[in-house]
Structure formats: C-alpha cells, structure tokens
Write an enzyme that holds these catalytic residues in place. Structure first.
Site, short mmCIF file in Angstrom:
data_model
loop_
_atom_site.label_atom_id
_atom_site.label_comp_id
_atom_site.label_asym_id
_atom_site.label_seq_id
_atom_site.Cartn_x
_atom_site.Cartn_y
_atom_site.Cartn_z
N CYS A 287 -6.83 -5.17 -1.80
CA CYS A 287 -6.89 -4.12 -0.79
C CYS A 287 -5.80 -3.07 -0.99
O CYS A 287 -6.06 -1.97 -1.45
CB CYS A 287 -6.81 -4.72 0.61
SG CYS A 287 -8.28 -5.66 1.09
N ILE A 288 -4.57 -3.42 -0.65
CA ILE A 288 -3.50 -2.42 -0.66
C ILE A 288 -3.26 -1.83 -2.05
O ILE A 288 -3.04 -0.62 -2.17
CB ILE A 288 -2.21 -3.02 -0.07
CG1 ILE A 288 -2.46 -3.48 1.36
CG2 ILE A 288 -1.10 -1.98 -0.08
CD1 ILE A 288 -1.28 -4.18 2.00
#
Length: 446
Positions: A287-288
């Site tokens: 994600c990040i």
C-alpha cells in the site's frame, strides 16, 4: 443493514416490487465469486459466508485453495475456527469456470509496480480475462484491488468489447477499494471499517452498497468509480507524506537529543487537527510504498506534478540505507567496522505480527549490510526462511548464546514480546529503529 453515508443514499426496497438481486440478498441466496484469496479476498469471503451467502473463491495458488477447503487459515486475521464455522458456505477452487453462475464477482488481486515505477495491472487484467466468460445479464462485477483512477471504467469497456454486454445496463460494475490492516490490534476489521463504493451508474452503486451492507456496518457511496479509486490512493499517500515528515523530525530530534516519540505523543494530546505517525526504518507492504506511485502516474498523465509526493517517496525510500549508515557509525565508534561484523536483523516482515515480506524495509537493510561486508543473520518467528536477491539469510534463535556472538543487532520490525526483553543488553551495539527499546548504554536510536 449498514448505515449509508455519502453523495448517494440508496434505499434497499422490500420484497414487494424488488429486483431479483434484492430478493437474493434478503434470502441470502446471492452467489458470490471472489477472484484472489489473499489478505483482502479471504477475509471478504469469510465475511460474506458468515452473513449467510454461498461463496466460492478462486486462486491460482493450489496450496491456498487446499487450505481453505481444509479449514486451515494462512492469514493472521482469519482463524481456523472461523473457517470451520462457514465450511458449508465458503468453498475454493483453482478453476475459473467453476465460478459460472455467480451473481457477484469480486476481484481482489495485487497491483504491484513495474521496475520503472508504473502501475503493474497484469494481475487485474488476468483476473478480468478470467471473469469475462462468466459475465451474464445482471452480474455485479466489483474491483477491490487498489488501482489508478480510470482503471475500473477501462476494464468495464474492455469486457464490453469481449462479451457484447453493456456495462451499467446488462451487467453492473463498481469499485470498492479494500481497507485491510493485517494483524491490526486496535479493533478495526471488515465489519467496522467504513466501506467506500462507487459504481458506473447509480444502480451499480446501489447494488454494490446493498451487498457490502451485509458485512460492513457503514457503507459510503460515492458518485463515480474514479472517486473510489482515487480516495484509496490518496489515503495511503497521506500516510506516506506524514511518515516522511516524522522521519525528518526523528533526525532532528536525534541531533537535539530530544526523544521523538515523546514529542509525537505530546502533540497527539491535541484533540483536533493532528494524527500521529511514528518514525521507523521505512515502509513496506503493498500500500504505502506503492499507491502514491499511482497518484504520481495519474498526475503525469494529466500533465501536472505532485512534487510533495515525489519528495516524500524519495525520503522514505532512502530510510533503510540510513539504517545501515547509522549502524556503521555506531560500530565504527567502537573502533571496528561493518566489514566482517556479525549483525542480527530482528524483525524482517514489513509489519509487526505478520509474515508478509512485500517491500519490507528489512530486505534493503540486509542488502546494505551485505554490501558493507557484514555477516548477516535474522530473527523473526513468523518468517521461517528468508532469501534476499536469491541468497539465503541465516535464521538465528533469540538466545544468549546467539546474541553473545554478535557485534551488533538492529531492530527493524518489532517482534511481539521482545521490546522489553532483557537480552537486548547482550550485543555490544543495538540500533533501535522505532525508539521503543528501554534506554541502555548499548542501545542507540536511528
């Protein structure tokens, strides 16, 4: 029924005059097919099965499929007991054709990035190819994978050309981005995490919202698929930027000899306008480190730049190498060097409490240590075997004998139960990348 918030407030009609879709929801006969049984797909399948719907999951990993069939979980957020409780309703297969007849098809596949930091949609495209023969009039197709804005609409157009069915009319399409935090210890889960849903049409949105209302307490309908797509990407870009800021703060605090976590905790007492983020060795997962690249890609296609995002990404990307540099400083301060030094990396998964190695900062830390000539071992009870660039890394026990042979240890990912362990006092040099270990003469912060 879930609470509905957002730009639309769809009302699910009763049985009188209701569509077949709504009747199947009421009767719990709606057949759900899930493509991808990973960190998002399996919990979602479990949720729908628990709500009483028949669910069939599709995955190319035969071992995953076999474990679902046997009721043996491979995820920290799904227990064997939970799988056993829905064994009559939750099935799995490696054959896409077995999903024929599904009323709902939900795509939950990964979206990594390419070597040139562009969105790699190969898994999404493969999933759409597998569901194309399964589409029929009335099917609801939902994309959960994190993607750049416009992906869902483009996939729907491709499916229309392949099938001759009109999206939004013959079959319904929606985007409902996943919000999963593996091994979350704060109580957030599928049920109580609000679910954003955006469809090609209002009816697409209404149907998707009605479906997720069975497993999510709050459903947030939005006006378009692009809004849903971009909201997910922005959520994680927000985190990237703020984590980058905490890394800058952490470096400053070390120079000023001020405890950074105490600073952040003090700021967190403000009841509005502040959300705490804490420094560490970098960011990992799917994600990040990935989603902000989708935002940058969208900006580039629109002919603009997101300079703050680019700077934040660069800052976070450098952090694992900073870990190596800091450890080298500490070892050199004792009159030695990393070359030939025995170094244990404690915690190698991207997040505490999980075994997931995707984009884990520890991998770059190990690369950097090896490049400096260190002899690297690791300790992580959740990771039985570790290879970095094809080369194995030696697993080590957390024991006096092992620790006494080290020149240094570095806590990259917090291992549950070890933060307050007294054995941290054994290695001559310990680097704490999270500022969590008890202060001691051999412990230094990043």
């Amino acid at each position: 029924m879930a609470e509905m918030t957002g730009v639309l407030a769809p009302v699910i009609h009763g049985r009188d005059g209701a569509s077949l879709f709504d009747e199947k929801i009421e009767r719990r006969t709606l057949r759900v097919g899930i493509v991808g049984l990973g960190y998002t797909g399996l919990p979602l399948g479990l949720g729908f099965a628990t709500a009483g719907l028949p669910v069939l999951g599709l995955d190319t990993d035969a071992e995953r499929v076999d474990r679902v069939v046997r009721g043996s979980s491979y995820l920290p957020d799904v227990s064997d007991a939970e799988l056993a409780a829905v064994s009559a309703r939750l099935k799995a297969t490696t054959e896409a054709g077995e999903l024929a007849g599904s009323d709902v098809l939900i795509v939950c596949v990964p979206t990594p990035v390419t070597g040139d930091q562009q969105a790699n949609l190969d898994y999404v495209k493969a999933a759409m190819d597998s569901v194309a023969p399964l589409l029929r009039r009335g099917t609801l197709l939902i994309l959960q994978s994190t993607v750049p804005p416009g992906t869902t609409a483009a996939a729907a157009a491709t499916l229309a050309r392949a099938t001759g069915l009109e999206p939004g009319t013959d079959f319904h399409v929606a985007m409902a981005p996943e919000r999963v935090d593996p091994a979350n210890t704060s109580g957030w889960n599928l049920a109580n995490t609000p679910k954003v849903v955006g469809g090609l049409t209002e009816e697409c949105t209404r149907r998707a919202a009605a479906l997720f209302g069975l497993v999510c307490e709050t459903v947030v309908p939005v006006s378009r698929t692009e809004v849903a797509e971009l909201s997910k990407v922005f959520e994680n870009t927000f985190r990237l930027v703020n984590i980058s800021l905490t890394l800058e703060l952490s470096d400053l605090c070390r120079q000023l000899d001020i405890p950074v976590r105490e600073v952040i905790d003090a700021a967190s007492t403000k009841p509005y306008g502040f959300l705490p983020h804490y420094p560490g060795p970098g960011v990992g997962g799917e994600c990040i480190p990935v989603d902000p690249l989708f935002l940058r890609e969208a900006a580039a296609q629109a002919g603009t730049e997101m300079k703050l995002v680019a700077a934040a990404f660069e800052r976070v990307e450098q952090r694992p190498w900073q870990v190596v540099e800091r450890l080298a400083e500490l070892v050199e301060a004792r009159g030695s060097s990393l070359r030939g030094a025995k170094v244990m990396v404690v915690g190698v998964s991207y997040k505490s409490g999980v075994a997931d190695l995707r984009n884990a900062p520890a991998l770059d830390v190990i690369r950097g240590l090896r490049a400096a000539g260190a002899v690297v071992s690791y300790h992580d009870p959740l990771v039985a075997n570790l290879f970095v660039d094809g080369e194995p890394v030696t697993a080590a026990d957390w024991a006096v004998v092992e620790l006494a042979q080290l020149d240094a240890a570095v806590m990259v990912t917090s291992v549950p139960g070890l933060e307050q362990d007294l054995l941290w006092g054994i290695p001559p040099v310990v680097l704490d990348t999270h500022n969590k270990l008890a202060a001691a003469s051999n412990v230094a912060v990043l």
